[in-house]
Each structure stands twice: as structure tokens, then as C-alpha cells.
Scaffold this active site. Structure first.
Site, PDB file in Angstrom:
ATOM      1  CG  ASP A 119     -62.128 -37.794  -1.581  1.00 32.71           C
ATOM      2  OD1 ASP A 119     -61.733 -37.944  -2.751  1.00 32.71           O
ATOM      3  OD2 ASP A 119     -61.662 -38.434  -0.607  1.00 32.71           O
ATOM      4  CE  LYS A 179     -63.060 -39.953   2.493  1.00 32.08           C
ATOM      5  NZ  LYS A 179     -62.423 -38.686   2.059  1.00 32.08           N
ATOM      6  CE  LYS A 219     -59.935 -41.532   1.268  1.00 31.04           C
ATOM      7  NZ  LYS A 219     -59.672 -40.216   0.635  1.00 31.04           N
TER       8      LYS A 219
END
Length: 333
Positions: free
Chosen positions: A165, A233, A269
């Protein structure tokens, strides 16, 4: 051809030229503007809907299967990570039918501890196993040199991280240096390459709370996908506002448009601030209505959360005992 080369070829095809500052600016600023009122109305409408009356248990179990169970504190210890992994492996000790979460998400220096604690359950969440996700690239600020960001990523992958991430350079993005942001994402993606030639999945964190406008969020979403991100995300969870339903809807619409144009499926996400099962259900509905129910699987949708699991387990227990107090469910037409 490497993954980076394939991503660049796809970007060139979509952009109609090399992904430099001028080409990216022309493309990103040529996107239709976001109707903020319309977006928020669509999100509000979806937020009042839910899933079939008979699917309460399915919804709660699906949420669990899509959670990245997270600890990202400066005070994290190997013991805390082992406890997190124990919860991920067996969310409800009183009910062995409870599914496992998709992943545990930790700082890069904790990856080895997470991998060791998972043991034989470390693997692909689509197969019922648990992935290890690591935040990288000077998370959460992203304020470091590219060399440090790449080393941060490569070290986590070498330690066994299945997913990275990363955070984009919001300062570069907001000042219009799109080529720089693109190149950094693309190089981080290449740093996700393992010794055997496979790649860890890359989630590109936009930090939507710092991007100021829906138009910027839309542009950053496109940029993250063009540069080779496997997921886009919303947030680090360290900045407010974090995940919101309108922002996630906008990102899902971008993923939908990319899929229609290229055939490639990109994950989304939302992370930060999703604590209640009734709110998570709204996200399930939004996914199903926007990109389709096929996105409701771990390689295409995740919740970044630390406390959401506890509420879902509580509602699951109440459902079993007949004292359910979660959201009502209606049929999606």
C-alpha cells in the site's frame, strides 16, 4: 515484457502518447468534470438501499472476507502483530464457521512477524487464506526520496509482503507534476517484483482528504490506474475525511470506465472511518450497483479497518441468537 512495460503500453494506448507531463495534463484535465451534487445524491440513494432480505448472514460474512485487518501505530510490537494475526485467523473463537479476513496490514518492518504468525494460512485470500499487506513509500506522508520509497517497498516484498500500500506524492500531484507522480507509481510497481518474476499487488493510496475536490480525486484515480496500480485506495486513515461513500463511488465509476475501455479489472479499497456493519453494507451495495457483484471478492475490493470487524462479529452473533440489530435489507432490482 515486464509488468511495468505492459502497464506503460496500456497507458500509451489510452493517452494517445507517452505518459509525460503534457500528455497526462491534457488527458486528466480533459476528463468530464464531476457533478458534486449529482455524485452525492447518487451516493445518498445507494446508502438507503441494501441487499436481499434472506442475505443478512451472507452480507456480514462477505464484509469479513473483504477486510484488511490493520495496525499502523508507532507503538506496534511483534506481540501486537501476533495478536492481530490470531484475530485474523480466528475472528470468533466461539464460532468456527466465521470466515477469515482477507489480509493483515502492517508496517514493513513487521512483515516478517506477520508471515511467521500466519504460517500455513499465509496465502491468497481468494483461496480462503490470508495475505500480508505492508504500507510503504514513507507512509503516511510520502515525504522522502524516490530511492528510499523504492527501498522501503523492495524490503517489504523481500520479507514476504503479498501486497504493498503506497502513498502518492500529494504535493507533486496538487502542483500539477503528473509525470513525476506517474513515474513514481510505475517504479514502485517494479519494486514489487519478486525474485521469481511475480509481483506483489500494488494499492495506490490517493489520500483523498488532501486532494480538496472531486475533480482531483477523479484525476488521481485515473493516474493511479494508468501508472500500473492494481488497486486504488482512498486513504491512509491518518487524515480526515478518510473514506466516504461519495468518494468511493467516484473511484468505482473510474474503475468501471477503465474496465469498459480496456477489459482490465482494478480493485478499490476504502480505508479509514468505516466502523459499523450498517455502513459497510452501504459500500457493498455501492460496489454491486456500480461495477457489479463480481467485484465483491478480495482481489477487487477491500475494507481497510481496525474496528469494523468487532461490530460485524457482534451483529453476526446477534443474528445467530435472534437479537440482530443491524441494517434492514431490501432487494436490489
Amino acid at each position: 515484457m515486464t509488468t511495468q512495460e505492459l502497464s506503460r503500453r496500456a497507458a500509451v494506448d489510452v493517452l494517445g502518447g507517452e505518459p509525460d507531463d503534457a500528455t497526462l495534463r491534457r488527458f486528466l484535465h480533459g476528463l468530464p468534470g464531476v457533478d458534486a451534487v449529482g455524485l452525492e445524491q447518487r451516493a445518498a440513494g445507494l446508502g438507503t438501499r441494501s441487499i436481499k432480505t434472506t442475505s443478512k448472514a451472507w452480507a456480514l460474512d462477505t464484509i469479513i472476507k473483504l477486510i484488511d485487518l490493520t495496525t499502523l501505530e508507532g507503538s506496534d510490537t511483534p506481540g501486537k502483530v501476533r495478536s492481530l494475526v490470531a484475530k485474523a485467523k480466528n475472528p470468533d473463537a466461539a464460532d468456527p464457521s466465521t470466515p477469515r479476513v482477507a489480509a493483515v496490514c502492517v508496517y514493513g518492518d513487521m512483515v516478517g512477524d506477520a508471515v511467521a504468525a500466519l504460517g500455513d494460512l499465509h496465502g491468497d485470500p481468494d483461496d480462503g487464506l490470508i495475505s500480508v499487506a505492508a504500507v510503504a513509500t514513507a507512509f503516511p506522508s510520502g515525504r522522502s526520496s524516490l530511492a528510499i520509497k523504492l527501498a522501503d517497498t523492495a524490503e517489504a516484498v523481500a520479507a514476504g509482503a503479498d501486497e504493498i500500500d503506497m502513498v502518492i506524492d500529494r504535493g507533486a500531484f496538487l502542483s500539477g507534476r503528473y509525470g513525476l507522480v506517474y513515474d513514481q507509481i510505475a517504479q514502485v510497481k517494479e519494486a514489487c517484483r519478486r525474485a521469481d518474476g511475480s509481483y506483489a499487488s500494488l494499492k495506490v493510496i490517493l489520500e483523498t482528504g488532501e486532494l480538496n475536490t472531486y475533480d482531483n480525486i477523479k484525476r488521481a484515480s485515473w493516474l493511479g490506474i494508468l501508472a500500473g496500480g492494481d488497486f486504488i485506495k482512498t486513504s491512509t486513515g491518518k487524515v480526515q475525511p478518510a473514506a466516504t461513500l461519495p468518494t468511493t463511488l467516484l473511484m468505482l465509476e473510474t474503475v468501471r470506465d477503465w474496465h469498459r475501455g480496456t477489459g482490465e479489472r482494478i480493485g478499490v479499497k476504502p480505508a479509514g472511518g468505516i466502523r459499523a456493519s450498517k455502513d459497510a453494507v452501504k459500500y457493498l451495495v455501492t460496489v454491486a450497483e456500480t461495477v457489479g457483484e463480481e467485484w465483491l471478492q478480495p482481489h477487487l475490493f477491500r475494507f481497510g479497518a481496525s474496528s469494523l470487524l468487532n461490530d460485524v462479529l457482534l451483529q453476526r452473533q446477534k443474528l445467530t441468537t435472534g437479537h440482530y440489530s443491524g441494517p434492514d435489507y431490501v432487494t436490489i432490482d
